[in-house]
Motif scaffolding. Structure first.
Motif, PDB file in Angstrom:
ATOM      1  N   LYS A 242      -7.978  10.428  -2.188  1.00 18.47           N
ATOM      2  CA  LYS A 242      -7.179   9.736  -3.218  1.00 18.47           C
ATOM      3  C   LYS A 242      -5.682   9.850  -2.887  1.00 18.47           C
ATOM      4  N   GLU A 243      -5.281  11.045  -2.493  1.00 18.30           N
ATOM      5  CA  GLU A 243      -3.843  11.213  -2.232  1.00 18.30           C
ATOM      6  C   GLU A 243      -3.396  10.457  -0.975  1.00 18.30           C
ATOM      7  N   VAL A 244      -4.268  10.393   0.019  1.00 13.66           N
ATOM      8  CA  VAL A 244      -3.913   9.593   1.207  1.00 13.66           C
ATOM      9  C   VAL A 244      -3.756   8.122   0.788  1.00 13.66           C
ATOM     10  N   CYS A 245      -4.651   7.672  -0.102  1.00 18.11           N
ATOM     11  CA  CYS A 245      -4.540   6.286  -0.601  1.00 18.11           C
ATOM     12  C   CYS A 245      -3.191   6.083  -1.291  1.00 18.11           C
ATOM     13  N   LEU A 246      -2.825   7.018  -2.160  1.00 15.35           N
ATOM     14  CA  LEU A 246      -1.572   6.866  -2.908  1.00 15.35           C
ATOM     15  C   LEU A 246      -0.364   6.894  -1.984  1.00 15.35           C
ATOM     16  N   ARG A 247      -0.398   7.802  -1.014  1.00 15.23           N
ATOM     17  CA  ARG A 247       0.755   7.894  -0.103  1.00 15.23           C
ATOM     18  C   ARG A 247       0.868   6.651   0.772  1.00 15.23           C
ATOM     19  N   SER A 248      -0.285   6.158   1.234  1.00 13.12           N
ATOM     20  CA  SER A 248      -0.246   4.961   2.081  1.00 13.12           C
ATOM     21  C   SER A 248       0.239   3.757   1.269  1.00 13.12           C
ATOM     22  N   MET A 249      -0.166   3.731  -0.010  1.00 14.21           N
ATOM     23  CA  MET A 249       0.282   2.650  -0.890  1.00 14.21           C
ATOM     24  C   MET A 249       1.795   2.718  -1.091  1.00 14.21           C
ATOM     25  N   ASP A 250       2.272   3.907  -1.326  1.00 17.38           N
ATOM     26  CA  ASP A 250       3.703   4.093  -1.519  1.00 17.38           C
ATOM     27  C   ASP A 250       4.465   3.589  -0.283  1.00 17.38           C
ATOM     28  N   MET A 251       3.953   3.956   0.890  1.00 18.22           N
ATOM     29  CA  MET A 251       4.601   3.539   2.139  1.00 18.22           C
ATOM     30  C   MET A 251       4.646   2.020   2.252  1.00 18.22           C
ATOM     31  N   VAL A 252       3.510   1.373   2.020  1.00 15.93           N
ATOM     32  CA  VAL A 252       3.467  -0.077   2.266  1.00 15.93           C
ATOM     33  C   VAL A 252       4.257  -0.843   1.191  1.00 15.93           C
ATOM     34  N   ILE A 253       4.325  -0.315  -0.004  1.00 18.01           N
ATOM     35  CA  ILE A 253       5.136  -0.984  -1.043  1.00 18.01           C
ATOM     36  C   ILE A 253       6.621  -0.882  -0.673  1.00 18.01           C
ATOM     37  N   HIS A 254       6.999   0.240  -0.085  1.00 15.90           N
ATOM     38  CA  HIS A 254       8.381   0.341   0.410  1.00 15.90           C
ATOM     39  C   HIS A 254       8.629  -0.695   1.516  1.00 15.90           C
ATOM     40  N   TRP A 255       7.630  -0.876   2.388  1.00 14.11           N
ATOM     41  CA  TRP A 255       7.796  -1.881   3.457  1.00 14.11           C
ATOM     42  C   TRP A 255       8.067  -3.244   2.830  1.00 14.11           C
TER      43      TRP A 255
END
Ligand code: AMP
Ligand code: MG
Length: 518
Positions: A242-255
C-alpha cells in the motif's frame, strides 16, 4: 578522510558466488561484487554542493581522493562495490534479467541519521552489461546530473546527483540508431539515494521462483526502508505494498504537476521508494499535449506519453503485486489496494490541478473546469510552464485574461475565431469560480507560484549546456544548476530562460527527439 560506512545491502543479502566480471545469468542472489573500471584521465566537471553537505563530504570534497573515488579510480577502504541483480517489464513485456549493467554501488554511508547509497553510473562492465559496454556518454550524464537536482528542488521525489566527471575515455554510440556511430566523451555521474532497489529486484526473484530470497529481500527492504511497518508478516507486506502505491502515486502526480515525462517507465526504472530514477530520454512538456513523449524509441505506441503516466504506474504496481504475491498468497487483498490506487490517483490529480489553478475550496464542478481547460490548452500550441506561471497574474477580469497569458502561445495568430471564443468561455467560468474562493488574490497567486515553477530544465536548455560542454565550456551547466535550485523564485537575472522553446529546437535531436542511446 573517515566516512561513516554502514553497508547493508551487500552484507545482509545473498551475493552471487562468482567474482569474475563475465556476463551471465545470476540466480538466488541480489547482487554481484564488481570493481569499477579505472578511467584513463578523469576530471571533475561539477559537484552538487547541497549533496556534499547532505553527505557530510565538505572536507572529503576538497581532497584529490574525492575525484578518484567518484570516477572509479580508487575503491574506498573497507568497501566492496557491487552491481544489483534485477529484471523488469520493458514496454509491457517481461524482459528477464537486466540488472545494473553500468551502475556500480560503492557503499552505503550514514550522515545526520540518514542512510545513503553511493553509486557510479558509467563506471564499466558488470555481469549485467549484456551486449553493452557499461559506460555512459557526456550528453546523457549532463542530463541526468542536472535533472536529478532540478527535480529535487522542484519538490519531486528523486534520486540525487553528487558529481559529474569526465572519464577521459571515448565511448562509441549511434545516437539515433541509424547506422551512424561516432565516438563521444565518456562521463560518470555519482548518484545518491537512500536505496536504489527497484520493482525489478523483486520481479527477478519471483520469475526464478526463488521465494526464499524474495522473502529475504522483502524483509530487508522493510527493515531498512519501511521500519515503521513493523515485523515481517503478511499484514506488514500488504501495508508495504500500500505504501509503495502511495509513494509512487505521489511521485507521478508531481510529474504531472511540473510537466515531466519520464520516457522509459519500465518496471526496472521504478524505485521501491517512489523516487524518480534513471534519467534517460525524459523531457519536459512544452506545448500542453497529453500524447507527447520525448522518447523516439517509443514514438510508434507512445506507451509512456505524458497523459498516461499515472495509469502506467498502476500497471507497474500490478507487476510488483504479482512479484510479491508468493509472500502474501491473497490476490484479492492485493487487488483491493490496486483498486484504491485507481480511485485515489484521480482524487490526487484533481487536487493537484486545483492547486495549479489556485482553487482551495471544494466545488462540485471543479473536475469539469479542469477537463475543459485541458481541452482548450490542446487547441493551439500552448506552453504549459509559462501558461500556469502567468495564470497567477490573472486577477479575475475575464476580458484581460488572454492578454495575461499571451506569452504562452506558440502561434498567437491562431488565438482568434473559435479558439479565442473557447478561451473566453473558459476564463469566464474560471473567473466565476475564483469569486467563490475564500483566499485573497495575493494569497492565491503566492500559492500558485509555489506549485507552478517558473523555470524547468527544458530539453533545449540541457542541449545548450551539452553543446557547450562538448567544447569544454561548463558555464551553462553551472548557470542552469544554480538557477534550478530556485525554480519557483522570480530570479530576474535568469529571465531569458523563462521563454517558449525557440524554433530551432523544434525538430533538433536532443531537444525534441531523444533515443535510449546514452
Ligand atoms: P535503461 O533503459 O537505461 O534503464 O536500461 C535498461 C537496462 O540496460 C539496464 O539493465 C541497464 O543497466 C542496461 N544498460 C543501459 N545502457 C547500458 C550500457 N551502456 N552498458 C551496459 N548496460 C546498459
Ligand atoms: Mg534503468
Amino acid at each position: 578522510m573517515k566516512l561513516n560506512i554502514k553497508d547493508k545491502f551487500n552484507k545482509d543479502l545473498p551475493s552471487d558466488p562468482i567474482f569474475e566480471n563475465s556476463r551471465r545469468q545470476v540466480r538466488n542472489a541480489c547482487f554481484s561484487f564488481v570493481t569499477p573500471k579505472k578511467p584513463s584521465k578523469p576530471s571533475l566537471i561539477h559537484v552538487s554542493s547541497e549533496m556534499i553537505e547532505t553527505l557530510g563530504f565538505e572536507e572529503f570534497a576538497k581532497t584529490p581522493n574525492f575525484l578518484e573515488v567518484f570516477s572509479g579510480v580508487k575503491v574506498l577502504p573497507n568497501t566492496n562495490p557491487y552491481a544489483m541483480c534485477y529484471g523488469g517489464h520493458q514496454f509491457g513485456n517481461w524482459a528477464g534479467q537486466l540488472g545494473d549493467g553500468r551502475a556500480i554501488n560503492l557503499a552505503e554511508i550514514e550522515n545526520k541519521d540518514k542512510s545513503w547509497a553511493l553509486q557510479l553510473k558509467g563506471a564499466g562492465e558488470t555481469p549485467y552489461s549484456r551486449n553493452a559496454d557499461g559506460l555512459a556518454v557526456l550528453r546523457s550524464s549532463i542530463r541526468e546530473y542536472l535533472c536529478s537536482e532540478a527535480m529535487f528542488h522542484l519538490g519531486v521525489p528523486t534520486t540525487r546527483a553528487l558529481s559529474l566527471s569526465l572519464s577521459g575515455d571515448e565511448v562509441l554510440r549511434d545516437v539515433m540508431y541509424d547506422g551512424n556511430p561516432a565516438n563521444e566523451k565518456g562521463a560518470i555521474v555519482a548518484r545518491v539515494a537512500p536505496s536504489f532497489i527497484r520493482f525489478g529486484n523483486f520481479e527477478i526473484l519471483a520469475a526464478q521462483r526463488d521465494d526464499k530470497t524474495l522473502k529475504t529481500l522483502m524483509d530487508f527492504t522493510i527493515k531498512h526502508h519501511y521500519p515503521h511497518l513493523g515485523k515481517p508478516s503478511k499484514g506488514t507486506y500488504l501495508r508495504f505494498f500500500k505504501e509503495v502505491c502511495l509513494r509512487s502515486m505521489d511521485m507521478v502526480i508531481h510529474w504531472q504537476r511540473v510537466g515531466f515525462v519520464h520516457g522509459v517507465m519500465n518496471t526496472d526504472n521504478m524505485s521501491i521508494l517512489g523516487l524518480t530514477i534513471d534519467y534517460g530520454p525524459y523531457g519536459w512538456l512544452e506545448d500542453y499535449n497529453l500524447d507527447w513523449t520525448p522518447n523516439t524509441t517509443d514514438s510508434a505506441h507512445k506507451r509512456y506519453r505524458f497523459g498516461t503516466q499515472p495509469q502506467i504506474v498502476l500497471w507497474n504496481l500490478l507487476q510488483l503485486a504479482n512479484a510479491i504475491y508468493p509472500l502474501i498468497e491473497d490476490a484479492g487483498l492485493l487487488q483491493d489496494i490496486l483498486n484504491e490506487y485507481q480511485e485515489e490517483v484521480q482524487e490526487a490529480y484533481l487536487e493537484m490541478m486545483k492547486s495549479k489553478l489556485g482553487l482551495f475550496d471544494k466545488e462540485e464542478d471543479d473536475r469539469k473546469l479542469i477537463e475543459d481547460l485541458e481541452e482548450v490548452l490542446e487547441l493551439s500550441e500552448t506552453d504549459m510552464t509559462i501558461f500556469f506561471r502567468l495564470l497567477a497574474d490573472f486577477k479575475g477580469e475575464a476580458e484581460k485574461a488572454l492578454e495575461a497569458v499571451k506569452d504562452a502561445f506558440y502561434n498567437p495568430d491562431e488565438i482568434k475565431g473559435k479558439i479565442e471564443a473557447k478561451w473566453k468561455i473558459w476564463f469566464s467560468q474560471y473567473a466565476v469560480r475564483l469569486e467563490k474562493e475564500s483566499k485573497s488574490v495575493a494569497e492565491r497567486s503566492k500559492h500558485m507560484n509555489s506549485v507552478n515553477p517558473k523555470y524547468v530544465l527544458r530539453n533545449y536548455m540541457a542541449q545548450l549546456a551539452i553543446d557547450a560542454a562538448e567544447d569544454g565550456d561548463y558555464s551553462i551547466i553551472d548557470e542552469l544548476f544554480t538557477m534550478l535550485k530556485k525554480p519557483y523564485d522570480e530570479q530576474k537575472t535568469y529571465q531569458k530562460w523563462f521563454a517558449r522553446r525557440p524554433d530551432w529546437a523544434r525538430h533538433k535531436v536532443g531537444c525534441s527527439m531523444l533515443s535510449c542511446s546514452s
